[in-house]
Design a protein around this motif. Sequence first.
Motif, PDB file in Angstrom:
ATOM      1  N   GLU A 169       0.824  -1.209   0.000  1.00 35.03           N
ATOM      2  CA  GLU A 169       0.000   0.000   0.000  1.00 35.03           C
ATOM      3  C   GLU A 169       0.854   1.254   0.000  1.00 35.03           C
ATOM      4  O   GLU A 169       0.557   2.231  -0.691  1.00 35.03           O
ATOM      5  CB  GLU A 169      -0.969  -0.017   1.175  1.00 35.03           C
ATOM      6  CG  GLU A 169      -2.071  -1.041   0.999  1.00 35.03           C
ATOM      7  CD  GLU A 169      -2.933  -1.211   2.238  1.00 35.03           C
ATOM      8  OE1 GLU A 169      -2.564  -0.680   3.315  1.00 35.03           O
ATOM      9  OE2 GLU A 169      -3.956  -1.895   2.125  1.00 35.03           O
ATOM     10  N   ALA A 170       1.943   1.253   0.759  1.00 33.58           N
ATOM     11  CA  ALA A 170       2.841   2.412   0.786  1.00 33.58           C
ATOM     12  C   ALA A 170       3.504   2.583  -0.573  1.00 33.58           C
ATOM     13  O   ALA A 170       3.651   3.698  -1.073  1.00 33.58           O
ATOM     14  CB  ALA A 170       3.888   2.230   1.884  1.00 33.58           C
ATOM     15  N   ARG A 171       3.899   1.473  -1.165  1.00 32.24           N
ATOM     16  CA  ARG A 171       4.522   1.524  -2.490  1.00 32.24           C
ATOM     17  C   ARG A 171       3.545   2.052  -3.521  1.00 32.24           C
ATOM     18  O   ARG A 171       3.904   2.873  -4.368  1.00 32.24           O
ATOM     19  CB  ARG A 171       4.985   0.113  -2.845  1.00 32.24           C
ATOM     20  CG  ARG A 171       5.731   0.044  -4.103  1.00 32.24           C
ATOM     21  CD  ARG A 171       6.189  -1.353  -4.366  1.00 32.24           C
ATOM     22  NE  ARG A 171       6.637  -1.415  -5.743  1.00 32.24           N
ATOM     23  CZ  ARG A 171       7.225  -2.421  -6.290  1.00 32.24           C
ATOM     24  NH1 ARG A 171       7.442  -3.506  -5.594  1.00 32.24           N
ATOM     25  NH2 ARG A 171       7.599  -2.387  -7.529  1.00 32.24           N
ATOM     26  N   ASP A 172       2.308   1.611  -3.441  1.00 31.40           N
ATOM     27  CA  ASP A 172       1.277   2.073  -4.370  1.00 31.40           C
ATOM     28  C   ASP A 172       1.001   3.565  -4.174  1.00 31.40           C
ATOM     29  O   ASP A 172       0.810   4.295  -5.146  1.00 31.40           O
ATOM     30  CB  ASP A 172      -0.009   1.263  -4.165  1.00 31.40           C
ATOM     31  CG  ASP A 172      -1.047   1.550  -5.222  1.00 31.40           C
ATOM     32  OD1 ASP A 172      -0.684   1.610  -6.409  1.00 31.40           O
ATOM     33  OD2 ASP A 172      -2.234   1.717  -4.871  1.00 31.40           O
ATOM     34  N   ALA A 173       1.009   4.026  -2.924  1.00 32.99           N
ATOM     35  CA  ALA A 173       0.764   5.432  -2.639  1.00 32.99           C
ATOM     36  C   ALA A 173       1.874   6.313  -3.210  1.00 32.99           C
ATOM     37  O   ALA A 173       1.635   7.457  -3.593  1.00 32.99           O
ATOM     38  CB  ALA A 173       0.642   5.642  -1.130  1.00 32.99           C
ATOM     39  N   ARG A 174       3.093   5.770  -3.277  1.00 30.75           N
ATOM     40  CA  ARG A 174       4.215   6.520  -3.841  1.00 30.75           C
ATOM     41  C   ARG A 174       4.245   6.443  -5.360  1.00 30.75           C
ATOM     42  O   ARG A 174       5.063   7.084  -6.014  1.00 30.75           O
ATOM     43  CB  ARG A 174       5.531   6.016  -3.275  1.00 30.75           C
ATOM     44  CG  ARG A 174       5.718   6.300  -1.807  1.00 30.75           C
ATOM     45  CD  ARG A 174       7.122   6.002  -1.326  1.00 30.75           C
ATOM     46  NE  ARG A 174       7.562   4.668  -1.680  1.00 30.75           N
ATOM     47  CZ  ARG A 174       7.620   3.635  -0.834  1.00 30.75           C
ATOM     48  NH1 ARG A 174       7.233   3.783   0.403  1.00 30.75           N
ATOM     49  NH2 ARG A 174       8.063   2.466  -1.238  1.00 30.75           N
TER      50      ARG A 174
END
Length: 50
Positions: free
Chosen positions: A43-48
């Motif tokens: 999720e953090a990777r997708d948000a970035r």
Amino acid sequence: MEVTRTLAFTFPLVVRWFYEPLLLRRLPAEVDEELAGAQRYLEARDARGI
């Protein structure tokens, strides 16, 4: 994305009586922790936008 992770343990009969109950008790919680960590990471990777 799909990820499959497999662990396989084979213990000698001499020590199986000791390790098997420990792993059966602890592994389900560790799997849940692993999945939660992977979800946070993705999720953090997708948000970035990576």
